[in-house]
Design an enzyme around this catalytic site. Sequence first.
Site, PDB file in Angstrom:
ATOM      1  N   GLU A   1     -10.155  85.899 -99.865  1.00  0.00           N
ATOM      2  CA  GLU A   1      -8.837  85.901 -99.224  1.00  0.00           C
ATOM      3  C   GLU A   1      -8.830  86.922 -98.087  1.00  0.00           C
ATOM      4  OE1 GLU A   1      -6.253  84.650 -98.235  1.00  0.00           O
ATOM      5  OE2 GLU A   1      -4.704  84.678 -99.787  1.00  0.00           O
ATOM      6  N   ASP A   2      -7.992  86.690 -97.100  1.00  0.00           N
ATOM      7  CA  ASP A   2      -7.901  87.654 -96.003  1.00  0.00           C
ATOM      8  C   ASP A   2      -7.113  88.891 -96.420  1.00  0.00           C
ATOM      9  OD1 ASP A   2      -5.477  86.289 -96.147  1.00  0.00           O
ATOM     10  OD2 ASP A   2      -5.388  85.776 -94.021  1.00  0.00           O
TER      11      ASP A   2
ATOM     12  N   ASP B   1      -0.935  90.579-100.110  1.00  0.00           N
ATOM     13  CA  ASP B   1       0.246  91.318 -99.655  1.00  0.00           C
ATOM     14  C   ASP B   1       1.155  91.527-100.873  1.00  0.00           C
ATOM     15  OD1 ASP B   1       2.249  92.372 -98.035  1.00  0.00           O
ATOM     16  OD2 ASP B   1       2.866  90.456 -97.230  1.00  0.00           O
TER      17      ASP B   1
HETATM   18  P1  IMP Z   1       1.289  87.286-100.429  1.00  0.00           P
HETATM   19  O1  IMP Z   1       1.570  86.075-101.242  1.00  0.00           O
HETATM   20  O2  IMP Z   1       2.539  88.042-100.107  1.00  0.00           O
HETATM   21  O3  IMP Z   1       0.230  88.173-101.048  1.00  0.00           O
HETATM   22  O4  IMP Z   1       0.809  86.781 -99.013  1.00  0.00           O
HETATM   23  C1  IMP Z   1      -0.494  86.526 -98.724  1.00  0.00           C
HETATM   24  C2  IMP Z   1      -0.609  85.788 -97.405  1.00  0.00           C
HETATM   25  O5  IMP Z   1       0.396  86.214 -96.454  1.00  0.00           O
HETATM   26  C3  IMP Z   1      -1.926  86.081 -96.751  1.00  0.00           C
HETATM   27  O6  IMP Z   1      -2.920  85.180 -97.182  1.00  0.00           O
HETATM   28  C4  IMP Z   1      -1.610  85.924 -95.277  1.00  0.00           C
HETATM   29  O7  IMP Z   1      -1.720  84.561 -94.920  1.00  0.00           O
HETATM   30  C5  IMP Z   1      -0.167  86.330 -95.172  1.00  0.00           C
HETATM   31  N1  IMP Z   1      -0.054  87.727 -94.717  1.00  0.00           N
HETATM   32  C6  IMP Z   1       0.410  88.784 -95.418  1.00  0.00           C
HETATM   33  N2  IMP Z   1       0.369  89.909 -94.703  1.00  0.00           N
HETATM   34  C7  IMP Z   1      -0.154  89.574 -93.498  1.00  0.00           C
HETATM   35  C8  IMP Z   1      -0.450  90.329 -92.306  1.00  0.00           C
HETATM   36  O8  IMP Z   1      -0.273  91.549 -92.203  1.00  0.00           O
HETATM   37  N3  IMP Z   1      -0.976  89.615 -91.274  1.00  0.00           N
HETATM   38  C9  IMP Z   1      -1.208  88.272 -91.334  1.00  0.00           C
HETATM   39  N4  IMP Z   1      -0.946  87.547 -92.435  1.00  0.00           N
HETATM   40  C10 IMP Z   1      -0.427  88.182 -93.501  1.00  0.00           C
END
Ligand code: IMP
Length: 174
Positions: free
Chosen positions: A99-100, A103
């Site tokens: 995963e990138d 968050d």
């Molecule tokens: P989560 O479900 O909140 O953990 O979101 C994960 C996804 O949100 C990641 O796979 C990214 O696609 C996107 N995301 C969260 N933070 C960033 C950021 O700082 N830059 C770009 N994409 C982000």
Amino acid sequence: MKLAENLNVLFSEEVLQARVRILGAQIASDYQGRDLVLVGVLKGSFIFLADLARAIDLPLSIDFVGLSSYGDATETSGVVQITTDLTRPIVGKDVVVVEDIVDTGLTMKYLLENLETRHPRSVRVCSLLTKPSRARVQVPVSYLGFSIEDKFVVGYGLDRAGLYRNLPFVAEVK
Ligand code: IMP
């Protein structure tokens, strides 16, 4: 590459490449003799995964999963849908999800629960970045590039509104 003025580089290309080599060596040592599948989460992981896979000196296969979450541009809602599924079964395989960025963790939590229903031998997470201060659910990240503060970052696969993915570094958008 010509830099946009609103970008503040956090991790240079050299720093990223050095970290990816270490992560690849760790995975290679942990998965010797296993049936390893890297599962990249589209689209953000594609550059990280391409470099990571080449840093893992083991036979492995690669698949992708596409996820969409219902939320606004910068915040996940937790309601996640698989838009592109794996092309091959993972039953009995040792899966590393690539995963990138983790968050809030909601996207990864959903994906891990979904993958477990397919009876892999094991599942671990490799994420280039985490934002610990934003975590809403705990997701174990076995292989981590870097932890960052609560900043919106782009580059090395990460986008904002579809742009910046091709930057060779990770930068904060000011
Ligand atoms: P989560 O479900 O909140 O953990 O979101 C994960 C996804 O949100 C990641 O796979 C990214 O696609 C996107 N995301 C969260 N933070 C960033 C950021 O700082 N830059 C770009 N994409 C982000």
